[in-house]
Every structure is written in C-alpha cells, then in structure tokens.
Design an enzyme around this catalytic site. Structure first.
Site, PDB file in Angstrom:
ATOM      1  N   HIS A 173     -38.473  24.878 -14.700  1.00  0.00           N
ATOM      2  CA  HIS A 173     -39.863  25.291 -14.441  1.00  0.00           C
ATOM      3  C   HIS A 173     -39.966  26.298 -13.293  1.00  0.00           C
ATOM      4  O   HIS A 173     -40.984  26.983 -13.173  1.00  0.00           O
ATOM      5  CB  HIS A 173     -40.753  24.070 -14.186  1.00  0.00           C
ATOM      6  N   SER A 231     -38.487  22.510  -5.272  1.00  0.00           N
ATOM      7  CA  SER A 231     -38.027  22.307  -6.641  1.00  0.00           C
ATOM      8  C   SER A 231     -36.715  23.037  -6.892  1.00  0.00           C
ATOM      9  O   SER A 231     -36.580  24.220  -6.577  1.00  0.00           O
ATOM     10  CB  SER A 231     -39.074  22.793  -7.645  1.00  0.00           C
ATOM     11  N   ASP A 262     -35.413  19.940 -17.666  1.00  0.00           N
ATOM     12  CA  ASP A 262     -35.841  20.748 -16.525  1.00  0.00           C
ATOM     13  C   ASP A 262     -34.644  21.336 -15.784  1.00  0.00           C
ATOM     14  O   ASP A 262     -34.600  21.358 -14.550  1.00  0.00           O
ATOM     15  CB  ASP A 262     -36.710  19.934 -15.568  1.00  0.00           C
TER      16      ASP A 262
END
Length: 391
Positions: free
Chosen positions: A118, A226, A148
C-alpha cells in the site's frame, strides 16, 4: 649642514616609504593578532556537539542505543510520486507531484528493498533514501497485494547496503519488548519502543483478503512507519509494520505488523517470479456467501463448514483426487458439489482458510482432504499443482 638640508634628508621619498612599510607591517601584525584571538575565543565559546559518553545509562538503555545504531542502516525512507498530464492552453505537459512516503528495509546486497504494497500502490515513480542520505531511483520487482508485500530494487553499490537480520515469528510471546524503526511524518530514522500486546490478529489487505497471525504492538506506529521493520530485543526482524488501529489514522495505542515468517516465505518468490506461487487444487469454488445461504436454507448441515466445489479443471489436482463439482443428475435435479472441510490438519471455514492452507505447502506436496459428500465425510488425497488456466 643647514636646517634646510637636514629637512630634505629626513623627508626624502625613500625615507617616507620605509616608515610607511614599517607602520603597515605593525598594523597587519595587530590585525592578525586580533583576528587570531577572536577565532580562538569563538571556538572556545562554541558548545561541543559531540555526544558525550554517558556513565549514568542503564544496561537496558545502552542495549537499545546499540540496537538502533546497528539496525538503522538497514532501514530506508521511501518517497513516491505521481505523474499526471497537465493540459494548458498551448501545451500538454507531464507533471510529477509528490504522493506519499513510507519506510522499508534492505533485504540483500543486490539492492532488493522490502516494503508494504500500500506504500507504493498508486505511485508512478519511487525513490529510496538510504541511511547515508543517498537517494536512488527504485524499480518494481514484485507485488503480493493480498499480503501487503512489495519488493523494489535499487542499483546502489553493495558496500552501501546493509541487509537486515531476519528472525522468526513462530515463538513470539505477548509482553516481549519490540522496537520499530521508520520515518513517521517524514522524520528520518525514528525509533519507538514497546511490547507485543497481542498475537494471532487478523487484518484485511487491499484486496479484501485476510492477513492472518498478525502481530499487535503498542510501539508507536504512525503514517510513514508503514513498511518499516519491527525488531525484537536482539535486533532481529520479527515483523513489518503495516497498519494502525485508529479511525483518524494516527497512532492510538495499537499497531499491527505482518509476521516475518510470512515475509520470509514470500519475498524470495517475489524476487524470482514477481508474484507469489500458491500451490493449487485447480478447481473453482462457490462463493462463501452462497455457501452460507445453502446452510441457512438447510441444504447443508447447520454445523458444516468449508468451500464447495463448483467446477474442476480436467487433469487438475481436484480432478485427480476425485472431487465432484455441482452438477445435474439424470432427472435434472441439482446435486451439490463436495464441500472441502479440511486440508491435512487445518479446518477450512471459507476461501481464506483454504488459501492459507495451500500457501503453507509447495507444488508437489501431497495433501489429505476431508470433504462432505451427500452428508457423509470422506477422505481423499492428491498432489498440489501450479495453477492451470481453465480451457
């Protein structure tokens, strides 16, 4: 000698030049002395920015500092940009605009970088900044959106790349100390520390598929973290920070990390193939929603669970195992397909469970299936295959 002659002697041009040179030398000497004094004084007044050696730090603090120094060179800052067509009255130009940022970590000395899917999902261009502040253009290698996961590659010299040390996530314990390194809000090389606050969590990927066995931590994870590493107290990678539990998308005490065992299983496949290679039974299943409706309408036992076979691919693993698909009998009545309830020792409740079970194997592995057929459980076995496109 007359006074006029003496005056001419002492005021001659040669004499005047000699006197001027002496004064000039004296003035220069004074200026150099003053400047030297000022520079030395300024140097002495400047604070010493070197980190002093502390003698009052605890062993735990010293260990944390050392872990950060050892691990931070393996962490990278990822910036993404989007290229859009800007139409003007006389021309149409491509404009590159910043899109977002995140973190990642160095996987090997070949320049492979691991991050969240993402983070780079909508990017047209990606750049990677190393701990030495050098920035490199990244190319795409492989993606696994359902996990992911994404792998990038930069052409940095191997001596500038320090791969992260990979650990394991099978034996983690709630209460363990963990460290998260990343770039929250664009702030380079930030360290947060906390504990594992939960295990076996489940989050939803961008594809809508569940990611199982996710690590929950209270180490602060914010936008920009992230894709960064979650480390144990030995500095080993145990997870990849991927999400926060907050409606405002700002840290609120709960963060999630994809377990390193999943990362370690699929990253080599992404590097080699560009996608993950999931072994297949080579059949198509009935949608989970329809299976639940069949159960509610008493067309399946209320306590049954699993994935129903809608169609089998000829020559596929399901076909060779003898799995039966939905069909019409001689009288034109609909006959339900086999309901796969178990793969080896793993119970199957839905399609996600089946995919998780298959992902734990490799092509060529023999598996045992427990299926429900005509309200009776039967055992079948077959060897897993690569996915075959239905002809």
């Amino acid at each position: 000698m007359t006074p006029e002659q003496q005056s001419l002697r002492f005021d001659s041009p040669a004499r005047k030049s000699s006197i001027s040179q002496k004064w000039l030398i004296i003035i220069l000497f004074v200026l150099i002395t003053v400047m030297t004094y000022e520079l030395v004084s300024r140097k002495l007044r400047q604070p010493d920015f070197r980190i002093p050696e502390r003698t009052d730090l605890t062993q735990s603090e010293l260990r944390t500092i050392e872990l950060f120094r050892e691990s931070s060179p393996s962490v990278v800052h990822i910036r993404t940009s989007e290229i859009a067509l800007e139409a003007g009255p006389l021309s149409m130009n491509l404009q590159k605009t910043p899109q977002g940022s995140g973190s990642g970590f160095i996987w090997d000395r070949k320049g492979h970088i691991v991050t969240n899917f993402h983070v780079i999902q909508k990017a047209d261009e990606v750049s990677v900044t190393l701990a030495d502040n050098s920035t490199w253009k990244a190319t795409y290698v492989g993606f696994a959106p359902s996990k992911d996961l994404a792998v990038l590659k930069i052409n940095a010299p191997s001596e500038q790349l320090r791969p992260i040390k990979v650990g394991a996530s099978t034996d983690l314990q709630v209460g363990q100390t963990v460290l998260a390194i990343g770039n929250p809000f664009g702030l380079d090389q930030t360290l947060t520390i906390g504990i594992i606050s939960g295990l076996g969590r489940e989050i939803i990927s961008v594809t809508g598929r569940s990611i199982r066995n996710v690590i929950q931590t209270d180490a602060a994870i914010n936008p920009g973290n992230s894709g960064g590493p979650l480390l144990d107290s030995s500095g080993l990678l145990i997870g990849m920070n991927t999400a926060i539990y907050s409606s405002s998308h700002v840290y609120a005490g709960i963060g999630y990390a994809v377990p390193v065992d999943l990362v370690n299983r699929f990253v080599p496949q992404l590097i080699r193939y560009g996608v993950i290679q999931i072994p297949s039974l080579n059949f198509t299943g009935v949608d989970d929603f329809l299976t639940r409706r069949l159960r509610l309408n008493n067309l399946l036992p209320r306590d049954s669970h699993g994935v129903m076979v809608r169609n089998v691919i000829p020559g596929g693993a399901a076909d060779l195992a003898g799995l039966e698909a939905i069909r019409l009998d001689n009288k034109g009545n609909l006959v339900l397909g086999d309901l796969i309830m178990q793969v080896d020792q793993m119970p199957i409740s839905d399609a996600n469970d089946l995919l998780d079970a298959l992902e734990s194997h490799k092509v060529g592995d023999e598996v045992t299936l427990i299926v429900l057929r005509n309200n009776q459980k039967i055992k079948l076995s077959t060897k897993l295959q690569e996915w075959k496109n239905e002809q």
